[in-house]
Design a protein around this motif. Sequence first.
Motif, PDB file in Angstrom:
ATOM      1  N   GLY A 143       0.832  -1.195   0.000  1.00 23.97           N
ATOM      2  CA  GLY A 143       0.000   0.000   0.000  1.00 23.97           C
ATOM      3  C   GLY A 143       0.865   1.242   0.000  1.00 23.97           C
ATOM      4  O   GLY A 143       2.077   1.183   0.243  1.00 23.97           O
ATOM      5  N   PHE A 144       0.243   2.372  -0.292  1.00 23.23           N
ATOM      6  CA  PHE A 144       0.900   3.680  -0.214  1.00 23.23           C
ATOM      7  C   PHE A 144       0.087   4.531   0.758  1.00 23.23           C
ATOM      8  O   PHE A 144      -1.121   4.674   0.589  1.00 23.23           O
ATOM      9  N   ARG A 145       0.732   5.081   1.764  1.00 20.03           N
ATOM     10  CA  ARG A 145       0.050   5.940   2.719  1.00 20.03           C
ATOM     11  C   ARG A 145       1.015   7.012   3.217  1.00 20.03           C
ATOM     12  O   ARG A 145       2.243   6.830   3.189  1.00 20.03           O
ATOM     13  N   VAL A 146       0.444   8.115   3.709  1.00 18.21           N
ATOM     14  CA  VAL A 146       1.250   9.136   4.376  1.00 18.21           C
ATOM     15  C   VAL A 146       1.912   8.493   5.587  1.00 18.21           C
ATOM     16  O   VAL A 146       1.308   7.682   6.297  1.00 18.21           O
ATOM     17  N   GLY A 147       3.174   8.856   5.832  1.00 19.50           N
ATOM     18  CA  GLY A 147       3.985   8.176   6.827  1.00 19.50           C
ATOM     19  C   GLY A 147       3.357   7.990   8.187  1.00 19.50           C
ATOM     20  O   GLY A 147       3.490   6.930   8.799  1.00 19.50           O
ATOM     21  N   GLU A 148       2.655   9.004   8.674  1.00 17.22           N
ATOM     22  CA  GLU A 148       2.105   8.921  10.031  1.00 17.22           C
ATOM     23  C   GLU A 148       0.960   7.920  10.149  1.00 17.22           C
ATOM     24  O   GLU A 148       0.530   7.592  11.247  1.00 17.22           O
ATOM     25  N   HIS A 149       0.474   7.394   9.008  1.00 14.59           N
ATOM     26  CA  HIS A 149      -0.631   6.439   9.024  1.00 14.59           C
ATOM     27  C   HIS A 149      -0.187   5.008   8.730  1.00 14.59           C
ATOM     28  O   HIS A 149      -1.030   4.131   8.582  1.00 14.59           O
ATOM     29  N   VAL A 150       1.111   4.762   8.640  1.00 11.81           N
ATOM     30  CA  VAL A 150       1.612   3.416   8.369  1.00 11.81           C
ATOM     31  C   VAL A 150       1.825   2.682   9.688  1.00 11.81           C
ATOM     32  O   VAL A 150       2.449   3.214  10.610  1.00 11.81           O
ATOM     33  N   GLU A 151       1.299   1.472   9.790  1.00  6.38           N
ATOM     34  CA  GLU A 151       1.438   0.703  11.018  1.00  6.38           C
ATOM     35  C   GLU A 151       2.903   0.332  11.263  1.00  6.38           C
ATOM     36  O   GLU A 151       3.664   0.067  10.332  1.00  6.38           O
ATOM     37  N   ARG A 152       3.291   0.285  12.521  1.00  5.79           N
ATOM     38  CA  ARG A 152       4.699   0.109  12.884  1.00  5.79           C
ATOM     39  C   ARG A 152       5.263  -1.246  12.483  1.00  5.79           C
ATOM     40  O   ARG A 152       6.453  -1.377  12.217  1.00  5.79           O
ATOM     41  N   GLU A 153       4.415  -2.269  12.448  1.00 12.39           N
ATOM     42  CA  GLU A 153       4.935  -3.596  12.122  1.00 12.39           C
ATOM     43  C   GLU A 153       5.166  -3.790  10.633  1.00 12.39           C
ATOM     44  O   GLU A 153       5.646  -4.847  10.212  1.00 12.39           O
ATOM     45  N   MET A 154       4.842  -2.785   9.845  1.00 14.18           N
ATOM     46  CA  MET A 154       5.065  -2.861   8.412  1.00 14.18           C
ATOM     47  C   MET A 154       6.473  -2.369   8.052  1.00 14.18           C
ATOM     48  O   MET A 154       7.058  -1.552   8.749  1.00 14.18           O
ATOM     49  N   ILE A 155       6.998  -2.882   6.952  1.00 13.48           N
ATOM     50  CA  ILE A 155       8.220  -2.332   6.369  1.00 13.48           C
ATOM     51  C   ILE A 155       7.798  -1.197   5.446  1.00 13.48           C
ATOM     52  O   ILE A 155       6.884  -1.366   4.634  1.00 13.48           O
ATOM     53  N   ALA A 156       8.432  -0.051   5.570  1.00  7.75           N
ATOM     54  CA  ALA A 156       8.021   1.114   4.785  1.00  7.75           C
ATOM     55  C   ALA A 156       9.233   1.815   4.199  1.00  7.75           C
ATOM     56  O   ALA A 156      10.259   1.956   4.869  1.00  7.75           O
TER      57      ALA A 156
END
Length: 298
Positions: A143-156
């Motif tokens: 997925g693509f999301r603004v940084g503050e909305h990405v869950e911590r357990e994800m690799i971003a």
Amino acid sequence: MRDDLSGLMAFLAVARRRSFTAAAAELHVTPSAVSQSLRALEERVGVRLLQRTTRSVGLTEAGSRFLSRLEPAMLGVRDAFESLGELRDRPSGLLRLTLPRYGYQEVLGPRLAEFLTAHPDIRVDIHLDDAFVDIVQQGFDAGFRVGEHVEREMIAIPVSGDIVMHVVGSPAYFANRDKPKHPRDLREHDCINYRSRTTGGLLRWGLNDGGKRIEVSVEGRAVFDDSELVLDAAVAGMGLAYVPESRIRKLLAEKRLVRVLEAYSATLPGFFLYYPSRVQVAPKLKALIDFFKLKRRR
């Protein structure tokens, strides 16, 4: 075995989409074929998995339990097949992506043709949604999301710069009003609110006051859950709006909008490409990751 697999795929698609028609489109079959596969599956397992009405499709208790065990197993099967792509010269397969409309317009859309040209064996299925989506549960690769909305357990990984936000209004709106000079002046203005599809709450306007970030709750007569409609409403003179700088450059140049409170403009974290933190990344997803990493270095 083939009938079992088709029934399982149909069940997963309907469970994700909550629609026989949408599931059929995803699987490239007819709705009647999906219905027949599910009916056969339910007959084989001996329990009802779905609750069907004329307007909606939902899971029974048995269906929910079955889905919780089936999804990880099917993801493992999919990854096993896609790992074979490593033995080929080119990555291939269907890449399912989710992102907000603004993210598509700013990040993915301008680069999608180039990516597909570079990887002719990859197909994309793009889901536009301003609400946050659980990509694991919904079966998306990334997925693509603004940084503050990405869950911590994800690799971003970052795929854009920071987003500068501005407060704007149309010349018509300011025809009989003074422009706000301080964030507290927003209480005297008709502000166009944006309602989050994820939380259901109204977005607070993040501003920068003397180097300190503040969040302002605004009031107005119009609320939308679509950012494009917020912008359209501002152009129409319905009130002030809080919008990204990149979406208003042309409108500012055409003098259809005017910036206010420029000294208080703030930035948000930019867009990130995110995906589950698995040990092995499918070749098709690795191709997308490498593509955006290369774009960021240029």
